[in-house]
Scaffold this motif. Structure first.
Motif, short mmCIF file in Angstrom:
data_model
loop_
_atom_site.label_atom_id
_atom_site.label_comp_id
_atom_site.label_asym_id
_atom_site.label_seq_id
_atom_site.Cartn_x
_atom_site.Cartn_y
_atom_site.Cartn_z
N HIS A 1 0.87 -1.06 -0.16
CA HIS A 1 -0.08 -0.10 0.44
C HIS A 1 0.94 1.11 0.04
O HIS A 1 0.42 2.29 -0.08
CB HIS A 1 -1.04 0.14 1.19
CG HIS A 1 -1.55 -1.36 1.06
ND1 HIS A 1 -3.42 -0.83 0.15
CD2 HIS A 1 -2.10 -2.15 1.70
CE1 HIS A 1 -3.71 -2.55 0.64
NE2 HIS A 1 -3.70 -2.96 1.49
N LEU A 2 2.32 1.21 -0.31
CA LEU A 2 3.38 1.94 0.06
C LEU A 2 3.46 3.06 -1.71
O LEU A 2 2.51 2.44 -2.68
CB LEU A 2 4.50 1.86 0.11
CG LEU A 2 4.79 0.84 1.52
CD1 LEU A 2 6.44 1.07 1.43
CD2 LEU A 2 4.38 1.80 2.66
N LYS A 3 2.98 4.43 -1.43
CA LYS A 3 2.19 5.42 -2.53
C LYS A 3 3.74 6.40 -2.80
O LYS A 3 4.12 6.75 -3.22
CB LYS A 3 0.79 5.98 -2.54
CG LYS A 3 -0.13 4.29 -2.13
CD LYS A 3 -1.15 4.16 -3.76
CE LYS A 3 -2.12 3.92 -3.65
NZ LYS A 3 -1.77 2.36 -4.02
N ASP A 4 4.11 7.19 -1.40
CA ASP A 4 4.96 8.11 -2.04
C ASP A 4 6.59 7.37 -1.86
O ASP A 4 6.91 6.78 -1.48
CB ASP A 4 4.64 9.25 -0.64
CG ASP A 4 5.03 8.74 1.32
OD1 ASP A 4 6.46 8.66 1.18
OD2 ASP A 4 4.50 7.30 1.58
N ALA A 5 7.26 8.77 -2.51
CA ALA A 5 8.52 8.37 -3.21
C ALA A 5 9.82 7.32 -1.78
O ALA A 5 10.48 6.93 -1.51
CB ALA A 5 9.11 9.36 -3.82
N PRO A 6 8.90 8.64 -0.48
CA PRO A 6 9.94 8.40 0.73
C PRO A 6 9.81 7.26 1.48
O PRO A 6 10.76 6.06 1.62
CB PRO A 6 9.91 9.64 1.66
CG PRO A 6 9.74 10.92 0.29
CD PRO A 6 8.54 9.92 -0.77
#
Length: 70
Positions: A25-30
């Motif tokens: 579920h990870l979406k953001d670059a960091p």
């Protein structure tokens, strides 16, 4: 090219479903960059179904794998 394969996530050097779910579920670059360090992923291609406009599905699996490795 159309490949058949599987994405595998690793945790502590071993493949694991839990590692894949931690990344799912990870979406953001960091967050994705951190996940690459903690739970790296690899795509394992195990079949080549189509190449350069040619359907290879009629070939025996051994022949398709030969093309995959070349």
């Amino acid at each position: 090219m159309i490949l058949d394969g599987e994405i595998v996530a690793f945790e502590e050097g071993r493949p694991g479903f839990t590692a894949m779910m931690k990344r799912f579920h990870l979406k953001d670059a960091p967050s994705l960059e951190a996940a690459d360090r903690s739970w790296p992923c690899v795509f394992f291609a195990f079949d080549l179904l189509h190449l350069d406009g040619f359907d290879l599905k009629h070939l025996p699996t051994v022949e398709r794998k030969r093309h995959l490795l070349s």
